[in-house]
Scaffold this motif. Structure first.
Motif, PDB file in Angstrom:
ATOM      1  N   CYS A 164      69.840  72.381 -11.414  1.00 55.93           N
ATOM      2  CA  CYS A 164      69.284  71.573 -12.289  1.00 55.93           C
ATOM      3  C   CYS A 164      67.991  71.653 -12.896  1.00 55.93           C
ATOM      4  O   CYS A 164      67.503  71.470 -13.915  1.00 55.93           O
ATOM      5  CB  CYS A 164      69.378  70.075 -11.810  1.00 55.93           C
ATOM      6  SG  CYS A 164      71.110  69.368 -11.387  1.00 55.93           S
ATOM      7  N   GLY A 183      71.015  59.904 -19.490  1.00 54.97           N
ATOM      8  CA  GLY A 183      71.991  60.094 -20.107  1.00 54.97           C
ATOM      9  C   GLY A 183      73.293  59.398 -20.058  1.00 54.97           C
ATOM     10  O   GLY A 183      73.285  58.490 -19.198  1.00 54.97           O
ATOM     11  N   SER A 187      79.020  61.171 -18.199  1.00 54.21           N
ATOM     12  CA  SER A 187      78.722  62.694 -18.263  1.00 54.21           C
ATOM     13  C   SER A 187      78.142  62.975 -17.179  1.00 54.21           C
ATOM     14  O   SER A 187      78.444  64.066 -16.556  1.00 54.21           O
ATOM     15  CB  SER A 187      78.093  62.960 -19.528  1.00 54.21           C
ATOM     16  OG  SER A 187      78.704  62.717 -20.782  1.00 54.21           O
ATOM     17  N   ASP A 190      80.421  63.180 -14.401  1.00 57.29           N
ATOM     18  CA  ASP A 190      81.439  64.271 -14.472  1.00 57.29           C
ATOM     19  C   ASP A 190      80.497  65.658 -13.792  1.00 57.29           C
ATOM     20  O   ASP A 190      81.272  66.376 -13.367  1.00 57.29           O
ATOM     21  CB  ASP A 190      81.498  64.893 -15.951  1.00 57.29           C
ATOM     22  CG  ASP A 190      82.580  63.587 -16.585  1.00 57.29           C
ATOM     23  OD1 ASP A 190      83.294  63.219 -15.994  1.00 57.29           O
ATOM     24  OD2 ASP A 190      82.432  63.824 -18.125  1.00 57.29           O
ATOM     25  N   VAL A 191      79.290  65.599 -14.106  1.00 57.52           N
ATOM     26  CA  VAL A 191      78.601  66.658 -13.426  1.00 57.52           C
ATOM     27  C   VAL A 191      78.538  66.438 -11.986  1.00 57.52           C
ATOM     28  O   VAL A 191      78.598  67.582 -11.178  1.00 57.52           O
ATOM     29  CB  VAL A 191      76.745  66.589 -13.805  1.00 57.52           C
ATOM     30  CG1 VAL A 191      76.250  67.601 -13.097  1.00 57.52           C
ATOM     31  CG2 VAL A 191      76.800  66.964 -15.423  1.00 57.52           C
ATOM     32  N   ILE A 204      76.326  73.791 -15.865  1.00 55.56           N
ATOM     33  CA  ILE A 204      75.570  72.661 -16.610  1.00 55.56           C
ATOM     34  C   ILE A 204      74.627  73.342 -17.646  1.00 55.56           C
ATOM     35  O   ILE A 204      73.528  72.760 -17.991  1.00 55.56           O
ATOM     36  CB  ILE A 204      74.653  72.070 -15.482  1.00 55.56           C
ATOM     37  CG1 ILE A 204      73.739  73.357 -14.880  1.00 55.56           C
ATOM     38  CG2 ILE A 204      75.495  71.275 -14.500  1.00 55.56           C
ATOM     39  CD1 ILE A 204      72.789  72.479 -13.842  1.00 55.56           C
ATOM     40  N   ALA A 208      77.793  73.323 -22.116  1.00 54.60           N
ATOM     41  CA  ALA A 208      78.618  72.340 -21.300  1.00 54.60           C
ATOM     42  C   ALA A 208      78.084  70.868 -21.506  1.00 54.60           C
ATOM     43  O   ALA A 208      79.148  69.784 -21.712  1.00 54.60           O
ATOM     44  CB  ALA A 208      78.767  72.588 -19.952  1.00 54.60           C
ATOM     45  N   TYR A 209      76.954  70.752 -21.420  1.00 57.72           N
ATOM     46  CA  TYR A 209      76.127  69.654 -21.661  1.00 57.72           C
ATOM     47  C   TYR A 209      74.848  69.643 -22.664  1.00 57.72           C
ATOM     48  O   TYR A 209      73.923  70.133 -21.995  1.00 57.72           O
ATOM     49  CB  TYR A 209      75.740  68.813 -20.202  1.00 57.72           C
ATOM     50  CG  TYR A 209      76.829  68.834 -19.295  1.00 57.72           C
ATOM     51  CD1 TYR A 209      77.735  67.502 -19.451  1.00 57.72           C
ATOM     52  CD2 TYR A 209      77.194  69.559 -18.470  1.00 57.72           C
ATOM     53  CE1 TYR A 209      78.793  67.499 -18.642  1.00 57.72           C
ATOM     54  CE2 TYR A 209      78.108  69.316 -17.430  1.00 57.72           C
ATOM     55  CZ  TYR A 209      79.246  68.400 -17.598  1.00 57.72           C
ATOM     56  OH  TYR A 209      80.295  68.179 -16.675  1.00 57.72           O
ATOM     57  N   GLU A 210      74.982  69.379 -23.749  1.00 53.94           N
ATOM     58  CA  GLU A 210      73.870  69.630 -24.745  1.00 53.94           C
ATOM     59  C   GLU A 210      72.750  68.744 -24.585  1.00 53.94           C
ATOM     60  O   GLU A 210      71.525  69.104 -24.512  1.00 53.94           O
ATOM     61  CB  GLU A 210      74.403  69.476 -26.147  1.00 53.94           C
ATOM     62  CG  GLU A 210      73.388  69.947 -27.262  1.00 53.94           C
ATOM     63  CD  GLU A 210      74.091  69.715 -28.476  1.00 53.94           C
ATOM     64  OE1 GLU A 210      73.466  69.950 -29.480  1.00 53.94           O
ATOM     65  OE2 GLU A 210      75.180  69.200 -28.768  1.00 53.94           O
ATOM     66  N   ASP A 211      73.015  67.454 -24.039  1.00 60.90           N
ATOM     67  CA  ASP A 211      71.879  66.558 -23.869  1.00 60.90           C
ATOM     68  C   ASP A 211      71.085  66.846 -22.672  1.00 60.90           C
ATOM     69  O   ASP A 211      72.071  66.813 -21.326  1.00 60.90           O
ATOM     70  CB  ASP A 211      72.453  65.123 -23.877  1.00 60.90           C
ATOM     71  CG  ASP A 211      71.490  63.962 -23.639  1.00 60.90           C
ATOM     72  OD1 ASP A 211      70.117  64.545 -23.624  1.00 60.90           O
ATOM     73  OD2 ASP A 211      71.739  62.705 -23.626  1.00 60.90           O
ATOM     74  N   ILE A 214      71.575  64.406 -19.294  1.00 61.85           N
ATOM     75  CA  ILE A 214      72.557  64.380 -18.575  1.00 61.85           C
ATOM     76  C   ILE A 214      72.185  65.112 -17.082  1.00 61.85           C
ATOM     77  O   ILE A 214      72.504  64.611 -16.100  1.00 61.85           O
ATOM     78  CB  ILE A 214      73.947  64.885 -19.227  1.00 61.85           C
ATOM     79  CG1 ILE A 214      74.108  64.129 -20.172  1.00 61.85           C
ATOM     80  CG2 ILE A 214      75.172  65.112 -18.209  1.00 61.85           C
ATOM     81  CD1 ILE A 214      75.450  64.443 -21.295  1.00 61.85           C
ATOM     82  N   ILE A 215      71.522  66.434 -17.437  1.00 64.36           N
ATOM     83  CA  ILE A 215      71.050  66.964 -16.374  1.00 64.36           C
ATOM     84  C   ILE A 215      70.131  66.496 -15.551  1.00 64.36           C
ATOM     85  O   ILE A 215      70.000  66.395 -14.186  1.00 64.36           O
ATOM     86  CB  ILE A 215      70.566  68.299 -16.622  1.00 64.36           C
ATOM     87  CG1 ILE A 215      71.685  69.225 -17.697  1.00 64.36           C
ATOM     88  CG2 ILE A 215      70.473  69.485 -15.588  1.00 64.36           C
ATOM     89  CD1 ILE A 215      72.912  69.355 -17.195  1.00 64.36           C
TER      90      ILE A 215
END
Length: 335
Positions: A164, A183, A187, A190-191, A204, A208-211, A214-215
């Motif tokens: 991350c 985020g 989502s 989901d991570v 990640i 897969a996760y543009e925002d 979320i990470i």
């Protein structure tokens, strides 16, 4: 007075003698390394010695290479106690500590949930603190005790933290409100599920996760879900005491002593996180996140005290923030 020609001959003969002595010495060394005894008249002729020497060098080189690889692949020696739970064994079973039979039809002994060690209940108190978790027993990543996870995967830090932070630093350090913004919860979950299912193979990336939030949310969730926080329960009171000190010099020394109370895996994870958060503050003009703001976000996440009354817990929030803020600002001298 001897001629130049005779001097050159003597010099050449002397060199040959020195070379012969050197080769003989090398033969003795290699023979000793191979566990052989070849001395005096029993020494083999050159026709036998040459292939023997080549073989010896190849064996010694191989041993050195294996030793180097072994050292580099050794697991980090993070001490871990066994996670024993009462267990009912099917069929005859023997204690792996005392080698005696386990009597009874049910709850005959205890089993380590992390490494699978089976022992009598009375023997469990004498087993060394050398649990080596096995991935077939450690099924998840989130909510798994920190030291258990790093020993199971043979890493210095949890792969969630590493992956991350690397992703955040590659594309999110200038994102406004980093770590303050949340985020989408679905989502983030989901991570979490992906890490529990796929481990270090989890994707990640931006594909897969543009925002990036979320990470950051997944990282904060991992830290919140730890059964023992990064700043462990045992060390918590000392960190709060140090945060209350007013003398900066005494405070810095006291923080160094407090950090030594942390288990190795916790200390390394905290160090890596503080180095990262310091980089976040270096981009404050873009992300608007300074050490104080990050302390507000991570204080209650990294420091949690069990069994505190509501008023004490409320008062501690200020000191939790101050602990994280101080660690970020002084990470280069504390760790």
């Amino acid at each position: 007075m001897p001629s130049r020609e005779s001097y050159e001959v003597q010099k050449g003969e002397k060199s040959l003698v020195q070379k012969a002595k050197l080769e003989a010495n090398q033969q003795d060394i290699l023979a000793a390394a191979l566990g052989m005894r070849i001395s005096g008249p029993q020494k083999p002729p050159a026709t036998i010695w040459q292939p023997l020497k080549l073989f010896a060098y190849s064996q010694l080189t191989s041993l050195v290479r294996k030793a180097t690889l072994k050292d580099s692949s050794l697991p980090h020696k993070y001490e871990k106690v066994h996670n024993f739970k009462v267990h009912t064994f099917r069929g005859p079973h023997w204690c792996e500590y005392c080698a005696n039979f386990m009597w009874g039809l049910k709850a005959q002994g205890v089993k380590c949930a992390d490494c699978g060690l089976n022992v009598h209940k009375q023997c469990s108190t004498m087993v060394p603190r050398n649990c080596v978790p096995d991935l077939k027993h450690v099924k998840k990543v989130y909510s798994c005790e920190l030291t258990t996870l790093v020993k199971a995967h043979n890493t210095k830090r949890p792969m969630v933290v590493d992956m991350c932070i690397q992703e955040i630093e590659s594309r999110g350090l200038k994102s406004e409100g980093l770590y303050r913004m949340s985020g989408f919860s679905d989502s983030v979950e989901d991570v979490k599920s992906a890490f529990d299912r796929d481990g270090e193979k989890t994707d990640i990336s931006a594909n897969a996760y543009e925002d990036i939030n979320i990470i950051t949310g997944a990282l904060k969730l991992y830290l919140r879900d730890l059964p023992i926080p990064v700043i462990s329960y045992d060390a918590y009171p000392r960190f709060i005491e140090v945060a209350k000190l007013e003398d900066p010099e005494k405070q810095q020394e006291a923080f160094r002593e407090a950090l030594e109370l942390l288990p190795a895996a916790h200390s390394e994870t905290l160090r890596y996180l503080m180095v990262h958060l310091k980089r976040v503050t270096l981009n404050e003009k873009d992300n608007l996140m300074n050490a104080e703001n990050l302390g507000i976000v991570f204080g209650p996440t990294l420091l949690r005290a069990p069994n505190l009354d509501a008023m004490t817990a409320l008062n501690d929030i200020r000191y939790q923030r101050q602990v994280v803020e101080f660690l970020i600002k002084n990470e280069d001298t504390l760790f």
